[in-house]
Write a protein that holds these residues in place. Structure first.
Motif, PDB file in Angstrom:
ATOM      1  N   GLY A  96       0.843  -1.211   0.000  1.00 19.31           N
ATOM      2  CA  GLY A  96       0.000   0.000   0.000  1.00 19.31           C
ATOM      3  C   GLY A  96       0.871   1.251   0.000  1.00 19.31           C
ATOM      4  N   ALA A  97       1.951   1.200   0.741  1.00 22.73           N
ATOM      5  CA  ALA A  97       2.871   2.343   0.805  1.00 22.73           C
ATOM      6  C   ALA A  97       3.564   2.533  -0.539  1.00 22.73           C
ATOM      7  CB  ALA A  97       3.903   2.129   1.904  1.00 22.73           C
ATOM      8  N   VAL A  98       3.884   1.407  -1.195  1.00 22.78           N
ATOM      9  CA  VAL A  98       4.525   1.485  -2.511  1.00 22.78           C
ATOM     10  C   VAL A  98       3.562   2.098  -3.510  1.00 22.78           C
ATOM     11  CG1 VAL A  98       5.471   0.132  -4.421  1.00 22.78           C
ATOM     12  CG2 VAL A  98       6.118  -0.424  -2.078  1.00 22.78           C
ATOM     13  N   GLY A  99       2.324   1.656  -3.490  1.00 17.03           N
ATOM     14  CA  GLY A  99       1.307   2.219  -4.382  1.00 17.03           C
ATOM     15  C   GLY A  99       1.096   3.702  -4.119  1.00 17.03           C
ATOM     16  N   SER A 100       1.062   4.061  -2.851  1.00 13.96           N
ATOM     17  CA  SER A 100       0.901   5.472  -2.474  1.00 13.96           C
ATOM     18  C   SER A 100       2.092   6.285  -2.964  1.00 13.96           C
ATOM     19  CB  SER A 100       0.766   5.584  -0.954  1.00 13.96           C
ATOM     20  OG  SER A 100       0.743   6.940  -0.568  1.00 13.96           O
ATOM     21  N   TYR A 101       3.259   5.721  -2.776  1.00 14.17           N
ATOM     22  CA  TYR A 101       4.480   6.414  -3.238  1.00 14.17           C
ATOM     23  C   TYR A 101       4.454   6.601  -4.748  1.00 14.17           C
ATOM     24  CZ  TYR A 101       9.351   7.394  -4.361  1.00 14.17           C
ATOM     25  OH  TYR A 101      10.490   7.965  -4.854  1.00 14.17           O
ATOM     26  N   ASN A 102       4.066   5.541  -5.463  1.00 14.52           N
ATOM     27  CA  ASN A 102       4.005   5.640  -6.930  1.00 14.52           C
ATOM     28  C   ASN A 102       3.018   6.713  -7.379  1.00 14.52           C
ATOM     29  OD1 ASN A 102       5.953   3.700  -7.315  1.00 14.52           O
ATOM     30  ND2 ASN A 102       4.496   2.011  -7.586  1.00 14.52           N
ATOM     31  N   SER A 103       1.890   6.803  -6.718  1.00 11.60           N
ATOM     32  CA  SER A 103       0.926   7.844  -7.100  1.00 11.60           C
ATOM     33  C   SER A 103       1.475   9.231  -6.771  1.00 11.60           C
ATOM     34  CB  SER A 103      -0.438   7.611  -6.440  1.00 11.60           C
ATOM     35  OG  SER A 103      -0.362   7.821  -5.058  1.00 11.60           O
ATOM     36  N   LYS A 104       2.245   9.335  -5.687  1.00  8.37           N
ATOM     37  CA  LYS A 104       2.866  10.614  -5.356  1.00  8.37           C
ATOM     38  C   LYS A 104       3.922  10.993  -6.394  1.00  8.37           C
ATOM     39  CE  LYS A 104       2.167  10.448  -0.354  1.00  8.37           C
ATOM     40  NZ  LYS A 104       2.858  10.373   0.949  1.00  8.37           N
ATOM     41  N   VAL A 105       4.671  10.005  -6.863  1.00  8.81           N
ATOM     42  CA  VAL A 105       5.671  10.261  -7.899  1.00  8.81           C
ATOM     43  C   VAL A 105       4.983  10.733  -9.179  1.00  8.81           C
ATOM     44  CG1 VAL A 105       7.389   9.175  -9.418  1.00  8.81           C
ATOM     45  CG2 VAL A 105       7.440   8.736  -6.957  1.00  8.81           C
ATOM     46  N   LYS A 106       3.861  10.098  -9.525  1.00  6.98           N
ATOM     47  CA  LYS A 106       3.114  10.531 -10.707  1.00  6.98           C
ATOM     48  C   LYS A 106       2.615  11.965 -10.538  1.00  6.98           C
ATOM     49  CE  LYS A 106       1.649   5.953 -12.193  1.00  6.98           C
ATOM     50  NZ  LYS A 106       0.534   5.007 -12.335  1.00  6.98           N
ATOM     51  N   ALA A 107       2.133  12.281  -9.349  1.00  5.15           N
ATOM     52  CA  ALA A 107       1.664  13.650  -9.080  1.00  5.15           C
ATOM     53  C   ALA A 107       2.828  14.636  -9.190  1.00  5.15           C
ATOM     54  CB  ALA A 107       1.023  13.730  -7.692  1.00  5.15           C
ATOM     55  N   TYR A 108       3.960  14.243  -8.632  1.00  2.76           N
ATOM     56  CA  TYR A 108       5.147  15.104  -8.729  1.00  2.76           C
ATOM     57  C   TYR A 108       5.545  15.303 -10.193  1.00  2.76           C
ATOM     58  CZ  TYR A 108       9.859  16.897  -8.506  1.00  2.76           C
ATOM     59  OH  TYR A 108      10.965  17.671  -8.699  1.00  2.76           O
ATOM     60  N   ASN A 109       5.553  14.222 -10.960  1.00  2.00           N
ATOM     61  CA  ASN A 109       5.922  14.322 -12.372  1.00  2.00           C
ATOM     62  C   ASN A 109       4.987  15.265 -13.123  1.00  2.00           C
ATOM     63  OD1 ASN A 109       8.124  12.660 -12.041  1.00  2.00           O
ATOM     64  ND2 ASN A 109       7.052  10.807 -12.707  1.00  2.00           N
ATOM     65  N   ARG A 110       3.678  15.223 -12.809  1.00  2.00           N
ATOM     66  CA  ARG A 110       2.735  16.159 -13.434  1.00  2.00           C
ATOM     67  C   ARG A 110       3.084  17.598 -13.031  1.00  2.00           C
ATOM     68  NH1 ARG A 110      -0.945  12.229 -12.029  1.00  2.00           N
ATOM     69  NH2 ARG A 110      -1.542  13.373 -10.151  1.00  2.00           N
ATOM     70  N   GLU A 111       3.328  17.807 -11.744  1.00  2.00           N
ATOM     71  CA  GLU A 111       3.685  19.141 -11.259  1.00  2.00           C
ATOM     72  C   GLU A 111       4.987  19.628 -11.892  1.00  2.00           C
ATOM     73  OE1 GLU A 111       3.826  19.332  -6.988  1.00  2.00           O
ATOM     74  OE2 GLU A 111       1.734  18.726  -6.767  1.00  2.00           O
ATOM     75  N   ALA A 112       5.971  18.741 -11.968  1.00  4.43           N
ATOM     76  CA  ALA A 112       7.263  19.104 -12.556  1.00  4.43           C
ATOM     77  C   ALA A 112       7.099  19.436 -14.037  1.00  4.43           C
ATOM     78  CB  ALA A 112       8.282  17.978 -12.364  1.00  4.43           C
ATOM     79  N   GLY A 113       6.267  18.673 -14.743  1.00  2.00           N
ATOM     80  CA  GLY A 113       6.011  18.940 -16.160  1.00  2.00           C
ATOM     81  C   GLY A 113       5.343  20.298 -16.351  1.00  2.00           C
ATOM     82  N   ALA A 114       4.346  20.584 -15.510  1.00  4.76           N
ATOM     83  CA  ALA A 114       3.664  21.889 -15.586  1.00  4.76           C
ATOM     84  C   ALA A 114       4.636  23.023 -15.259  1.00  4.76           C
ATOM     85  CB  ALA A 114       2.467  21.911 -14.631  1.00  4.76           C
TER      86      ALA A 114
END
Length: 143
Positions: free
Chosen positions: A61-79
Motif C-alpha cells: 500500500g505504501a509502494v502504491g501510495s508512493y508511486n501515485s505521489k511520484v506521478k503527481a510530482y511528475n505532473r507538477e514538474a512537467g507543468a
C-alpha cells in the motif's frame, strides 16, 4: 594674420556651441520591474519515500501510495517546466524588443547628430571663408 583669424573663428564656434557633442533626445525612464515567473514549483516532498524503522518501504500500500505521489510530482514538474519555458521565451522576446528599440533610438540619435555636425561644419567653413576675405581686404588696404 589670415590663419589666426580662421583658427579663432573655429575656436569661438566650437567653444560657444556646447551642445555639439550632446544628443538632444527625450529618454523615457524604463520600468525597472519585470514580473517574476508565476510558476508553481513542484512539491519535492511527493517523491521522498516513506520508510519504516527497518529502512524498507512499509508495505505494498505504501509502494502504491508512493508511486501515485511520484506521478503527481511528475505532473507538477512537467507543468512547472512548461511554465518556466514559456516565461523564459516571453522574457527573451521582451529583451529583443527592448534591444531593438534601443538600437533604433541610437540610430536616430546618430543620424540627427551627424546632420547637425555637417550643418555646423558648413557654418564654420563659411565663417572661416568670410574671415579670410576680411583679412585679405585688410591686407590690400594696408598696402
Amino acid at each position: 594674420m589670415r590663419n589666426f583669424i580662421g583658427i579663432s573663428v573655429i575656436t569661438v564656434a566650437i567653444c560657444t556651441t556646447p551642445e555639439v557633442g550632446v544628443a538632444q533626445i527625450e529618454v523615457a525612464t524604463p520600468s525597472q520591474e519585470y514580473p517574476d515567473p508565476q510558476c508553481t514549483r513542484p512539491n519535492i516532498k511527493l517523491i521522498k519515500p516513506e520508510y519504516n524503522h527497518a529502512g524498507n518501504m512499509a508495505d505494498s500500500g505504501a509502494v502504491g501510495s508512493y508511486n501515485s505521489k511520484v506521478k503527481a510530482y511528475n505532473r507538477e514538474a512537467g507543468a512547472y517546466n512548461s511554465c518556466m519555458h514559456s516565461y523564459i521565451d516571453n522574457a527573451n522576446g521582451e529583451l529583443k524588443r527592448v534591444q531593438s528599440d534601443a538600437n533604433d533610438k541610437i540610430k536616430q540619435i546618430t543620424d540627427s547628430a551627424n546632420a547637425r555636425l555637417r550643418h555646423i561644419e558648413g557654418k564654420i567653413a563659411n565663417a572661416v571663408k568670410d574671415a579670410n576675405e576680411v583679412a585679405d581686404e585688410e591686407a590690400v588696404a594696408h598696402k
